[in-house]
Design a protein around this motif. Structure first.
Motif, short mmCIF file in Angstrom:
data_model
loop_
_atom_site.label_atom_id
_atom_site.label_comp_id
_atom_site.label_asym_id
_atom_site.label_seq_id
_atom_site.Cartn_x
_atom_site.Cartn_y
_atom_site.Cartn_z
N LEU A 43 115.08 -42.90 71.69
CA LEU A 43 114.19 -42.93 70.52
C LEU A 43 114.17 -44.30 69.89
CD1 LEU A 43 114.48 -39.78 68.25
CD2 LEU A 43 112.43 -40.94 69.02
N LEU A 46 112.11 -46.59 71.81
CA LEU A 46 110.69 -46.29 71.72
C LEU A 46 110.13 -46.55 70.32
CD1 LEU A 46 110.56 -43.03 73.81
CD2 LEU A 46 109.67 -45.27 74.41
N LEU A 49 106.86 -48.45 69.77
CA LEU A 49 105.68 -47.65 70.12
C LEU A 49 105.23 -46.83 68.91
CD1 LEU A 49 104.35 -47.50 72.88
CD2 LEU A 49 105.49 -45.33 73.24
N GLN A 50 106.21 -46.25 68.23
CA GLN A 50 105.86 -45.42 67.08
C GLN A 50 105.34 -46.28 65.94
OE1 GLN A 50 109.67 -43.44 66.68
NE2 GLN A 50 108.81 -41.67 67.72
N ALA A 52 103.65 -48.89 66.37
CA ALA A 52 102.29 -49.25 66.75
C ALA A 52 101.30 -48.19 66.31
CB ALA A 52 102.21 -49.47 68.26
N VAL A 53 101.70 -46.93 66.41
CA VAL A 53 100.80 -45.85 65.98
C VAL A 53 100.58 -45.94 64.49
CG1 VAL A 53 100.50 -43.38 65.83
CG2 VAL A 53 101.62 -44.36 67.80
N ARG A 127 103.77 -41.44 60.22
CA ARG A 127 102.53 -40.74 60.49
C ARG A 127 102.36 -40.44 61.96
NH1 ARG A 127 97.96 -40.79 57.83
NH2 ARG A 127 97.88 -41.39 55.67
N VAL A 128 103.19 -39.62 62.51
CA VAL A 128 102.92 -39.17 63.87
C VAL A 128 102.86 -37.66 63.84
CG1 VAL A 128 103.98 -41.14 64.97
CG2 VAL A 128 105.35 -39.14 64.53
N LEU B 22 100.34 -43.49 72.71
CA LEU B 22 99.78 -43.75 71.39
C LEU B 22 98.83 -42.63 71.00
CD1 LEU B 22 99.09 -47.60 71.39
CD2 LEU B 22 101.08 -46.34 70.61
N MET B 25 100.61 -39.50 69.96
CA MET B 25 101.26 -39.51 68.66
C MET B 25 100.31 -39.78 67.51
SD MET B 25 104.86 -41.30 69.38
CE MET B 25 104.12 -42.89 69.63
N PRO B 27 97.83 -39.59 64.60
CA PRO B 27 97.57 -38.47 63.70
C PRO B 27 96.16 -37.95 63.87
CG PRO B 27 97.68 -40.53 62.48
CD PRO B 27 98.03 -40.85 63.89
N VAL B 69 111.27 -37.14 74.46
CA VAL B 69 112.00 -37.97 73.50
C VAL B 69 111.09 -38.32 72.32
CG1 VAL B 69 113.01 -40.23 73.13
CG2 VAL B 69 113.65 -38.92 75.13
#
Lengths: 294, 161
Positions: A43, A46, A49-50, A52-53, A127-128, B22, B25, B27, B69
Motif C-alpha cells: 500500500l 502504491l 498512484l492514489q 494521482a487519483v 477521495r477513492v 486510476l 479508484m 471517484p 491491495v
C-alpha cells in the motif's frame, strides 16, 4: 520471437495453479494477520498512484479557494471569530459543569472516575471510491502518525468504524455497517447490553440474540460498552429504529441506525484509548464545602 | 507489420495498467458505483488477446493482487478472478480476435460475468449477502469494450517504447 513449439504447461494446469495460490492467499489472509505487513508495504508503494487519483480534486479545490473573493474571506473570518468567542464561552461553562460533576461523583462513590480526555487525530478521507459492497473508506493518516490496526474511528456524532489496514501514510477503515463488523453496545436508558453487527452498506445495524422480553425501545440510544477493549466506553454508536417481537420465547428482531454519518464521511477522528488508566488522586478539597456535618 | 511493432515493450502494458488502476479508484457519483466497469479485467482481456505469449495467467494473478491491495479487499480475491478471466480469454483468443468489435463485446459478457461471480462468491463466503447488481459491471464492461479496444490498439501500434 516466441516459438510456436515452446513447451509450456497446459492452460488448464496453469489456471488451476493460479486459482490454488489465490485460494491459499485468501485462506491465510482471513485467518490472522500474517499478510498484514506485506499489505502495508504494498500500500505504501502504491501511495503515489492514489495521490494521482486525488490530484485533480485537490487542484480544483485549491483553485476554487484562490479565486474566492476577498470579501467572502473577510466575512468568513469575522464569522469564525464570533464562533470562536461563543465556543470559548461554552467551554468555560463546560469546565464548570465538569467540576461540579466531579464533586458530585466524589459524593456518590469515593472512586473519582474522571473522564479522561481522549487523544484524537483528525484525518480526511482520501477521495477513492472502494468496492460498493464493502463498507470501507480510506483516510490520509497512517503508521507515520501512529495509527494502529483496530483503532477506533469516530465522526462528530458517533462511532463509524475501526482501522483495518495501515500503510505508511494512509489507512483503511472498516465501517460499523460492514457485514464483517460487530461492536458491543449498551442502551443508555436501560443498560441492556447487545452486539451491533453490520448488515452491509448502506445500512442499519442488527442487534441479534436479544430475547423478546428485553427492555429496549425504539429511540433508545446505544453507546459503546467498552467490553471489547477496542472502543472506549460511552461513545454514541446508534439509535434503535425498529423492533419486531414475534412469537413467544423467540429472539426479537432489533435494528438500529448509526449515529455517525456513514454515507458522507469527510473528516474523521482517530482515537487513542486512554493511557493505562492512571487514577487521579482523590482531592479532598474537591468535596462539597457546605456538606452538613454528621 | 514489423516484428518491432508486433512486440512493443512492456511499457504499453504498464501504462494501460496504471490508467486502469486510476479509473478503478476514481471517484464516481453514487448511482454509478454499481455500473463501474472492471477496468483491470478489461485491460487484461485486451492484452491477452493482443499478446497471448507475453500476457497470461501470471500477469492476471499479479494484477489481481495489485487490485486487492489498492481496494483493501481480501488478498487473493481479485487474483483468483483475474487469473480465471485470463485463462478463458487465452483459451478462445484465436476465435475472438478475428471477430468484429460488437461481437467481441458480446462474447466478453459471459467471461466478465464469471469474473464478477467469482468475486461475489469469495466475498459471499465472508458472510456478505449476494446481489444481482454485482453482475452489472459485466454489462458496462462490454459496453466500453470497443472504445477500450481501439484506444489500446492505438497505444500498442503507435508506440514502440
Amino acid at each position: 520471437m516466441p516459438s510456436l513449439f515452446r513447451r509450456r504447461p497446459s492452460l488448464a494446469l496453469r489456471v488451476l495453479l493460479a486459482a490454488l495460490a489465490a485460494l491459499l492467499l485468501l485462506f491465510v489472509d482471513q485467518r490472522g494477520a500474517a499478510l498484514e505487513p506485506l499489505r502495508g508495504v504494498a500500500l505504501t508503494l502504491l501511495h503515489p498512484l492514489q495521490q494521482a487519483v486525488d490530484l485533480p480534486f485537490r487542484a480544483w479545490s485549491w483553485g476554487a479557494d484562490g479565486l474566492r473573493e476577498r470579501q467572502a474571506l473577510r466575512e468568513e473570518i469575522l464569522a469564525l471569530r464570533e464562533d470562536r468567542r461563543y465556543l470559548r464561552l461554552q467551554v468555560q461553562t463546560l469546565a464548570a459543569v465538569q467540576a461540579e460533576n466531579q464533586r458530585l461523583r466524589a459524593l456518590v462513590d469515593s472512586v473519582v472516575r474522571t473522564p479522561q480526555p481522549l487523544r484524537v487525530l483528525i484525518a480526511s478521507t482520501v477521495r477513492v471510491s472502494l468496492d460498493p459492497y464493502v463498507g470501507q473508506v480510506q483516510v490520509d493518516k497512517g503508521l507515520m502518525h501512529g495509527v494502529f490496526i483496530g483503532q477506533p474511528v469516530l465522526d462528530a456524532d458517533g462511532v463509524i468504524g475501526q482501522v483495518l489496514h495501515v500503510a505508511a501514510q494512509t489507512s483503511q477503515v472498516l465501517l460499523i455497517t460492514d457485514a464483517r463488523h460487530a461492536i458491543p453496545v449498551k442502551s443508555i436508558r436501560s443498560g441492556v447490553r447487545a452486539i451491533a453487527s453490520g448488515r452491509g452498506p448502506p445500512g442499519a445495524l442488527d442487534l441479534p440474540f436479544l430475547p423478546n422480553h428485553v427492555d429496549i425501545e425504539v429511540g433508545d440510544v446505544l453507546v459503546t460498552s467498552g467490553l471489547d477493549d477496542v472502543f472506549p466506553p460511552n461513545l454514541p454508536v446508534a439509535m434503535v429504529s425498529t423492533i419486531n417481537r414475534i412469537g413467544e420465547g423467540e429472539f426479537a428482531e432489533v435494528q438500529a441506525t448509526p449515529s455517525g454519518h456513514l454515507d458522507r464521511i469527510q473528516e474523521v477522528l482517530l482515537v487513542w484509548p486512554p493511557e493505562a488508566a492512571v487514577e487521579p488522586p482523590v482531592d479532598p478539597s474537591a468535596g462539597p464545602a457546605d456538606s452538613p456535618v454528621q | 507489420m514489423s516484428a518491432a511493432a508486433a512486440q512493443p515493450g512492456p511499457l504499453a502494458v504498464v501504462l494501460s495498467v496504471v490508467a486502469a488502476c486510476l479509473l478503478t479508484m476514481a471517484p464516481v457519483p453514487a448511482w454509478a458505483t454499481h455500473w463501474q466497469p472492471p477496468w483491470l479485467a478489461l485491460v487484461l482481456a485486451y492484452w491477452c488477446l493482443a499478446q497471448p505469449d507475453q500476457v497470461g495467467i501470471s500477469v492476471g494473478f499479479t494484477l489481481g493482487l495489485l487490485h486487492d491491495v489498492l481496494t483493501g479487499t481480501p488478498l487473493g480475491q481479485h487474483a483468483l478472478a483475474l487469473s480465471v478471466l485470463a485463462a478463458i480469454v487465452l483459451w478462445v483468443h484465436q476465435r475472438i480476435r478475428v471477430l468484429p468489435l460488437p461481437q467481441q463485446a458480446l462474447l466478453l459478457v459471459p467471461a466478465l460475468a464469471l469474473h464478477q461471480a467469482l468475486l461475489a462468491l469469495v466475498t459471499g463466503s465472508g458472510g456478505r449477502p449476494l446481489a444481482m447488481t454485482m453482475l452489472l459491471p459485466a454489462l458496462s464492461g462490454a459496453l466500453v469494450w470497443p472504445w477500450l479496444f481501439l484506444t489500446l490498439r492505438d497505444l500498442r501500434r503507435g508506440s514502440r517504447f
